[in-house]
Design a protein around this motif. Structure first.
Motif, PDB file in Angstrom:
ATOM      1  N   ALA A 127       0.842  -1.203   0.000  1.00 46.08           N
ATOM      2  CA  ALA A 127       0.000   0.000   0.000  1.00 46.08           C
ATOM      3  C   ALA A 127       0.876   1.251   0.000  1.00 46.08           C
ATOM      4  O   ALA A 127       0.659   2.183  -0.788  1.00 46.08           O
ATOM      5  N   ILE A 128       1.889   1.258   0.873  1.00 44.28           N
ATOM      6  CA  ILE A 128       2.794   2.415   0.955  1.00 44.28           C
ATOM      7  C   ILE A 128       3.558   2.563  -0.368  1.00 44.28           C
ATOM      8  O   ILE A 128       3.681   3.665  -0.919  1.00 44.28           O
ATOM      9  N   ALA A 129       4.050   1.433  -0.891  1.00 45.90           N
ATOM     10  CA  ALA A 129       4.837   1.480  -2.131  1.00 45.90           C
ATOM     11  C   ALA A 129       3.989   1.970  -3.305  1.00 45.90           C
ATOM     12  O   ALA A 129       4.446   2.790  -4.108  1.00 45.90           O
ATOM     13  N   VAL A 130       2.748   1.479  -3.409  1.00 45.73           N
ATOM     14  CA  VAL A 130       1.893   1.857  -4.538  1.00 45.73           C
ATOM     15  C   VAL A 130       1.582   3.353  -4.512  1.00 45.73           C
ATOM     16  O   VAL A 130       1.708   4.044  -5.532  1.00 45.73           O
ATOM     17  N   ILE A 131       1.213   3.848  -3.336  1.00 45.17           N
ATOM     18  CA  ILE A 131       0.901   5.283  -3.239  1.00 45.17           C
ATOM     19  C   ILE A 131       2.164   6.105  -3.488  1.00 45.17           C
ATOM     20  O   ILE A 131       2.148   7.104  -4.215  1.00 45.17           O
ATOM     21  N   GLY A 132       3.278   5.662  -2.914  1.00 49.08           N
ATOM     22  CA  GLY A 132       4.544   6.373  -3.100  1.00 49.08           C
ATOM     23  C   GLY A 132       4.978   6.385  -4.551  1.00 49.08           C
ATOM     24  O   GLY A 132       5.400   7.420  -5.089  1.00 49.08           O
ATOM     25  N   LEU A 133       4.853   5.242  -5.221  1.00 46.83           N
ATOM     26  CA  LEU A 133       5.263   5.153  -6.626  1.00 46.83           C
ATOM     27  C   LEU A 133       4.373   6.008  -7.518  1.00 46.83           C
ATOM     28  O   LEU A 133       4.851   6.625  -8.470  1.00 46.83           O
ATOM     29  N   PHE A 134       3.079   6.041  -7.189  1.00 52.77           N
ATOM     30  CA  PHE A 134       2.163   6.851  -7.999  1.00 52.77           C
ATOM     31  C   PHE A 134       2.537   8.334  -7.880  1.00 52.77           C
ATOM     32  O   PHE A 134       2.666   9.035  -8.880  1.00 52.77           O
ATOM     33  N   ALA A 135       2.732   8.774  -6.643  1.00 51.84           N
ATOM     34  CA  ALA A 135       3.084  10.183  -6.413  1.00 51.84           C
ATOM     35  C   ALA A 135       4.432  10.513  -7.067  1.00 51.84           C
ATOM     36  O   ALA A 135       4.576  11.530  -7.754  1.00 51.84           O
ATOM     37  N   LEU A 136       5.392   9.620  -6.874  1.00 46.14           N
ATOM     38  CA  LEU A 136       6.726   9.832  -7.447  1.00 46.14           C
ATOM     39  C   LEU A 136       6.664   9.872  -8.978  1.00 46.14           C
ATOM     40  O   LEU A 136       7.277  10.729  -9.616  1.00 46.14           O
ATOM     41  N   GLY A 137       5.879   8.947  -9.541  1.00 45.58           N
ATOM     42  CA  GLY A 137       5.763   8.877 -10.996  1.00 45.58           C
ATOM     43  C   GLY A 137       5.120  10.127 -11.563  1.00 45.58           C
ATOM     44  O   GLY A 137       5.541  10.654 -12.600  1.00 45.58           O
ATOM     45  N   TRP A 138       4.103  10.603 -10.890  1.00 47.74           N
ATOM     46  CA  TRP A 138       3.423  11.821 -11.341  1.00 47.74           C
ATOM     47  C   TRP A 138       4.383  13.011 -11.299  1.00 47.74           C
ATOM     48  O   TRP A 138       4.514  13.774 -12.248  1.00 47.74           O
ATOM     49  N   TRP A 139       5.067  13.133 -10.191  1.00 48.89           N
ATOM     50  CA  TRP A 139       5.974  14.273  -9.975  1.00 48.89           C
ATOM     51  C   TRP A 139       7.146  14.227 -10.945  1.00 48.89           C
ATOM     52  O   TRP A 139       7.494  15.216 -11.578  1.00 48.89           O
ATOM     53  N   MET A 140       7.747  13.060 -11.097  1.00 47.13           N
ATOM     54  CA  MET A 140       9.000  12.985 -11.862  1.00 47.13           C
ATOM     55  C   MET A 140       8.801  13.211 -13.354  1.00 47.13           C
ATOM     56  O   MET A 140       9.708  13.697 -14.027  1.00 47.13           O
ATOM     57  N   THR A 141       7.594  12.870 -13.875  1.00 46.65           N
ATOM     58  CA  THR A 141       7.390  13.043 -15.314  1.00 46.65           C
ATOM     59  C   THR A 141       7.228  14.514 -15.694  1.00 46.65           C
ATOM     60  O   THR A 141       7.226  14.843 -16.869  1.00 46.65           O
ATOM     61  N   ASP A 142       7.085  15.391 -14.688  1.00 47.92           N
ATOM     62  CA  ASP A 142       7.005  16.819 -14.992  1.00 47.92           C
ATOM     63  C   ASP A 142       8.301  17.553 -14.670  1.00 47.92           C
ATOM     64  O   ASP A 142       8.370  18.774 -14.824  1.00 47.92           O
ATOM     65  N   LEU A 143       9.307  16.830 -14.230  1.00 44.26           N
ATOM     66  CA  LEU A 143      10.582  17.485 -13.924  1.00 44.26           C
ATOM     67  C   LEU A 143      11.219  18.002 -15.209  1.00 44.26           C
ATOM     68  O   LEU A 143      11.116  17.382 -16.257  1.00 44.26           O
ATOM     69  N   THR A 144      11.887  19.145 -15.111  1.00 48.54           N
ATOM     70  CA  THR A 144      12.562  19.683 -16.288  1.00 48.54           C
ATOM     71  C   THR A 144      13.994  19.144 -16.351  1.00 48.54           C
ATOM     72  O   THR A 144      14.521  18.612 -15.376  1.00 48.54           O
ATOM     73  N   TYR A 145      14.584  19.316 -17.527  1.00 47.79           N
ATOM     74  CA  TYR A 145      15.878  18.708 -17.829  1.00 47.79           C
ATOM     75  C   TYR A 145      16.962  19.099 -16.836  1.00 47.79           C
ATOM     76  O   TYR A 145      17.884  18.339 -16.581  1.00 47.79           O
TER      77      TYR A 145
END
Lengths: 185, 193
Positions: A21-39
């Motif tokens: 549960a912790i990993a899934v929520i963490g991965l979702f948040a991380l995935g969302w955030w990281m795909t908007d990071l700039t170069y």
């Protein structure tokens, strides 16, 4: 202590459930955030490294979890007949989506035949690679299945609270306390 | 060899006394993979990223006696891009850059050719990429040609051009100026039809 019974979950299942549960929520948040990071962001390479590594570990844990679930007793569902059916379908969907999200993520990074380095500790080898447009298609599947998993997990949490607050049964408690599984009927 | 060719050429021309000197049509040898569409783009000004489009097709027309009438058409499957890094390829093909699902094909259609010397020239044409069409010029060289060992006749060319990504509505403003342009390199053999 470690094993399930028809009355409750053993410690092994409980630990895997909450870690997932912790990993899934963490991965979702991380995935969302990281795909908007700039170069030029310091996390541009590091965040995906964490995401891939955590994802691969969760895939291993989930494979183990599915095997454990198949060979261990499952605590009985509680509630009205319709609720029991809904619970069965819901849980099956969660397992299926979890596997789809994890495998599609793996297929993005391994699409060109390179393996995935897990915390620079070992490399998970590529298996299926070189399919036409593999990374982009796996990416679409990853995105939509991740959303579906988040939504159905929310429903799962609400249903658990319904058991706790409205039905006042031990469905939620038995996913926290392994002693429930050893109680006699 | 030369004699033999001359005899063959003479006998063919004698069979077709009224045929005009006509440009021959060639199909780019994609099947035998003697054809490459590559790009080269700076990485932070430190080195270069090289990649290629693996799936494309094309044909051209070439007459060594009348090079000005040469023409070439190439269609590229954008999603076949490969830079040896799956996640980067996925990102380049996403809406952030090439948007391959919206614009799956890039095309080049020549509009003119000007000779600049023996076996060299400038090709002009319309390049469509990311849904935007621009006229570009490309320096091209005739590398060689002749009968191949398998009964066919081939001619090979290479061409290079530098293009600005902004001209194709690809936003690179978050990247340093050296990364806002790229070099396109094309090399192929055509088999005469």
């Amino acid at each position: 202590m470690w094993c399930n019974s028809i009355r409750g979950w053993g410690l092994f299942s409980i630990l895997i459930h909450w870690l997932s549960a912790i990993a899934v929520i963490g991965l979702f948040a991380l995935g969302w955030w990281m795909t908007d990071l700039t170069y030029y962001d310091a996390w541009y390479n590091l965040a995906p490294w964490w995401h891939r590594s955590m994802g691969m570990l969760l895939l291993g844990v989930t494979a183990l979890r599915v095997v454990w679930r198949l060979f261990q007793p499952t605590p009985k569902e509680k509630g009205a007949p319709m609720e029991k059916v809904a619970a069965k379908i819901g849980h099956l969907l969660i397992y299926a989506l979890l596997l789809v999200v994890l495998i599609s993520g793996y297929l993005i990074s391994t699409a060109n035949g390179s393996g995935i380095s897990v915390f620079d500790w070992f490399t998970a080898p590529a298996t299926l690679s070189g399919l036409s447009n593999q990374a982009s298609i796996a990416g679409e599947v990853h995105w939509y299945s991740a959303w579906a998993l988040m939504i159905i997990s929310l429903g799962h949490a609400l249903a658990a609270f319904k058991h706790l607050v409205i039905d006042r049964n031990d469905v939620m408690r038995r996913m926290i306390d392994p002693r429930v599984s050893r109680r006699s009927a | 060899m030369f004699k033999k060719t001359m005899i063959a050429a003479l006998s063919v021309s004698s069979l077709l006394p009224l045929a005009q000197a006509q440009a021959a049509d060639y199909i780019i040898d994609k099947e035998g993979q003697h054809a490459f569409v590559q790009f080269k783009i700076s990485h932070l000004g430190f080195s270069y990223i090289l990649g290629s489009f693996e799936d494309f097709s094309g044909d051209f027309s070439y007459d060594p006696e009348d090079v000005a009438s040469s023409s070439v058409n190439v269609d590229v499957n954008v999603s076949s891009l490969n830079s040896n890094h799956a996640e980067r390829d996925k990102h380049i093909l996403s809406e952030d850059f090439l948007n391959a699902s919206e614009y799956p094909t890039a095309t080049f259609e020549s509009t003119g050719f000007e000779s600049t010397g023996e076996g060299e020239g400038t090709l002009t044409g319309e390049l469509t990429l990311h849904g935007v069409t621009n006229e570009i010029t490309m320096d091209v060289t005739h590398i060689g040609g002749g009968e191949d060992p398998w009964g066919g006749y081939r001619d090979g060319f290479e061409g290079t051009t530098n293009l600005a990504l902004a001209d194709y509505d690809i936003d690179m403003s978050k990247f340093p100026p050296v990364m806002q342009e790229f070099e396109l390199y094309v090399v192929f053999e055509g088999i005469r039809q």
